[in-house]
Design a protein around this motif. Structure first.
Motif, mmCIF file in Angstrom:
data_model
loop_
_atom_site.group_PDB
_atom_site.id
_atom_site.type_symbol
_atom_site.label_atom_id
_atom_site.label_comp_id
_atom_site.label_asym_id
_atom_site.label_seq_id
_atom_site.Cartn_x
_atom_site.Cartn_y
_atom_site.Cartn_z
ATOM 1 N N ALA A 288 0.833 -1.208 0.000
ATOM 2 C CA ALA A 288 0.000 0.000 0.000
ATOM 3 C C ALA A 288 0.865 1.255 0.000
ATOM 4 C CB ALA A 288 -0.932 -0.007 1.209
ATOM 5 N N ARG A 297 -4.334 5.291 -6.518
ATOM 6 C CA ARG A 297 -5.354 5.319 -5.471
ATOM 7 C C ARG A 297 -6.073 3.980 -5.324
ATOM 8 N NH1 ARG A 297 -7.052 9.796 -3.170
ATOM 9 N NH2 ARG A 297 -6.053 10.970 -4.851
ATOM 10 N N THR A 300 -3.826 1.265 -3.957
ATOM 11 C CA THR A 300 -3.532 1.508 -2.544
ATOM 12 C C THR A 300 -4.684 1.029 -1.674
ATOM 13 O OG1 THR A 300 -2.209 3.453 -3.110
ATOM 14 C CG2 THR A 300 -2.921 3.245 -0.823
ATOM 15 N N HIS A 301 -5.900 1.388 -2.062
ATOM 16 C CA HIS A 301 -7.066 0.982 -1.271
ATOM 17 C C HIS A 301 -7.224 -0.537 -1.260
ATOM 18 C CE1 HIS A 301 -9.143 5.178 -1.721
ATOM 19 N NE2 HIS A 301 -8.054 5.208 -0.986
ATOM 20 N N ARG A 302 -6.942 -1.184 -2.388
ATOM 21 C CA ARG A 302 -7.045 -2.648 -2.429
ATOM 22 C C ARG A 302 -6.011 -3.286 -1.499
ATOM 23 N NH1 ARG A 302 -8.021 -1.627 -7.897
ATOM 24 N NH2 ARG A 302 -5.826 -1.958 -8.442
ATOM 25 N N SER A 305 -7.110 -2.883 2.094
ATOM 26 C CA SER A 305 -8.182 -3.840 2.391
ATOM 27 C C SER A 305 -7.616 -5.249 2.595
ATOM 28 C CB SER A 305 -9.203 -3.827 1.252
ATOM 29 O OG SER A 305 -10.218 -4.788 1.474
ATOM 30 N N THR A 336 -2.191 2.385 8.076
ATOM 31 C CA THR A 336 -3.340 2.673 7.200
ATOM 32 C C THR A 336 -3.504 4.182 7.054
ATOM 33 O OG1 THR A 336 -4.455 0.642 7.907
ATOM 34 C CG2 THR A 336 -5.814 2.332 6.875
ATOM 35 N N HIS A 340 -3.080 6.535 3.575
ATOM 36 C CA HIS A 340 -4.060 7.526 3.122
ATOM 37 C C HIS A 340 -3.425 8.915 3.054
ATOM 38 C CE1 HIS A 340 -7.632 5.069 2.848
ATOM 39 N NE2 HIS A 340 -7.498 4.618 4.091
ATOM 40 N N GLU A 345 -5.200 11.939 1.245
ATOM 41 C CA GLU A 345 -6.527 11.747 1.822
ATOM 42 C C GLU A 345 -6.479 12.055 3.320
ATOM 43 O OE1 GLU A 345 -7.944 8.253 -1.318
ATOM 44 O OE2 GLU A 345 -7.196 7.678 0.660
#
Length: 448
Positions: A288, A297, A300-302, A305, A336, A340, A345
């Protein structure tokens, strides 16, 4: 002066040009690269090679689509283009020392103080050390390996509390001792255990150099650790070393390398027998980080998760390697948030980092300083100047208690991000506290 060295220098007329001076003071590397190309005939491909950047990144900077903010990248540009350190707000670079400067010995060398002489005479010489080593008992037992593992755990604890600068000589000495033991014939279980211990000591040494931002030395020891782990097919440890190298690549602004290294780490872990969910979660989070630095993006989110999914499968009965025990729930949460944050974010990052910081042990000075500065950056990004400065103040005490150039670099970056708000009350108060606690972090910085 040798010609190859001379050819690296920029013309004096360029270094004294007001436009170049102004661009350096502002760290406007797009303008700097344009001036270097126009006035010194050094083209972007050569700039990239000298500064260890990709040509595409140099092109993006020259086009104004990208900024270069990391201190280690700025140092590489200073060294690669031979821009004197003071022009970029850096310390004097090693290559700035005149070639003809030589030390003149004193006519009457000072005698060592009695204390120094007593200390020196009380220690055995190198030859005696070798003789004593030959005479020493070399029989090892499982308890010996347990003792070595315990010392490594203690080294990591002290590294968290104080940094690795003063710790490093002891770690390197123990590494060389264990490597020496490997030169002798041992039963296979004992030999495998020594290899794993040596690999972990080499990784720890590499980590202390990484934390000191001495990246070439760090890479050398990480590579040694990788070879030691590979010798006994310890794929999980190989994955961990590659993950460390991936993290270092993100700090060196080499996101492509970071992603390649963490992908290789995950391949090693998948090929290992008994890879635990905690190890898989840690590796997914490093993935990530790499995607976040690349600005991917969705990827990174995958990866985030996936990290949480692996972490949710952790059982108390899992045979976790000792080196992954640090990756607990607060670490998952703060990483995490940082991922972000790297994506910009800030609204998602802030509550996560704040929650993890509340759980951070007081003894982990580096972790507290590091995470407080990340929280301050996200708060500043959200326009919360007062909160950001207050949070950054909380980072000063642990930052002063630990020897970590990596933490110092984050502190310096936050201070520079305050430039547009330098006259605001909160920023003035923070700078005053910073100058009191860590004056070296603001020495040479422009004043309002």
């Amino acid at each position: 002066m040798p010609e190859p060295y001379r050819s690296k220098e920029l013309p004096v007329s360029l270094l004294t040009d007001p436009a170049m001076i102004e661009a350096c003071q502002a760290r406007d590397f797009g303008r700097i690269f344009q001036l270097v190309k126009a006035r010194a005939g050094i083209y972007p491909s050569t700039i990239a090679r000298r500064c260890d950047l990709t040509p595409s990144r140099v092109g993006e900077v020259m086009a104004g689509r990208r900024q270069l903010l990391h201190m280690d990248v700025i140092e590489r540009i200073s060294d690669g283009l031979r821009i004197p350190g003071h022009m970029l707000g850096l310390a004097r670079r090693s290559w700035e020392t005149p070639q003809n400067l030589t030390a003149v010995p004193r006519e009457s060398p000072e005698e060592p103080t009695p204390t120094d002489a007593q200390v020196a005479s009380g220690l055995p010489g190198a030859d005696v050390d070798s003789i004593l080593a030959l005479a020493a008992e070399r029989d090892l037992s499982p308890s010996t390996l347990d003792a070595l593992h315990s010392s490594i755990a203690d080294y990591w604890r002290r590294d968290d509390e104080h940094g690795g600068e003063t710790l490093r000589p002891a770690v390197v000495g123990q590494l060389r001792y264990v490597v020496g033991l490997l030169r002798e014939q041992r039963p296979t279980p004992m030999r495998n255990g020594l290899h794993s211990i040596a690999a972990e000591l080499a990784r720890l040494t590499g980590w202390t150099y990484f934390d000191a931002r001495q990246y070439n030395q760090a890479r050398a020891y990480f590579t040694e650790a990788l070879g030691l782990a590979k010798a006994v097919e310890d794929r999980q440890l190989m994955a961990n070393v590659l993950a460390c190298m991936s993290l270092q690549a993100t700090y060196q602004d080499k996101p492509g390398d970071a992603l390649a290294l963490v992908t290789a780490a995950q391949d090693q872990a998948r090929g290992a027998e008994g890879t635990t969910p905690r190890v898989q979660a840690m590796l997914a989070m490093r993935e990530a980080f790499a995607h976040a630095v690349l600005g991917n993006r969705g990827a990174t989110h995958r990866a985030i998760s996936e990290a949480h999914s692996h972490f949710g499968r952790i059982s108390a009965d899992d045979p976790d390697p000792a080196w992954v025990a640090y990756f607990d729930e607060p670490k998952l949460i703060v990483d995490t948030g940082i991922a972000h944050g790297r994506l910009g974010e800030a609204a998602l990052a802030e509550p996560l980092i704040a929650d993890a910081l509340r759980r951070e042990p007081r003894s982990n000075h580096r972790g507290r300083a590091f995470h407080a500065l990340w929280l301050a950056r996200t708060q500043l990004h959200r326009g919360k100047l007062d909160e950001a400065c207050h949070t950054a103040m909380d980072a000063l005490a642990p930052a002063a208690a630990v020897s970590s150039r990596r933490v110092a670099g984050h502190l310096r970056e936050f201070y520079e991000q305050l430039e547009p708000f330098r006259r605001e009350t909160a920023a003035v108060a923070f700078e005053a506290r910073l100058r009191e606690a860590l004056p070296r972090q603001v020495s040479g910085s422009p004043r309002p």
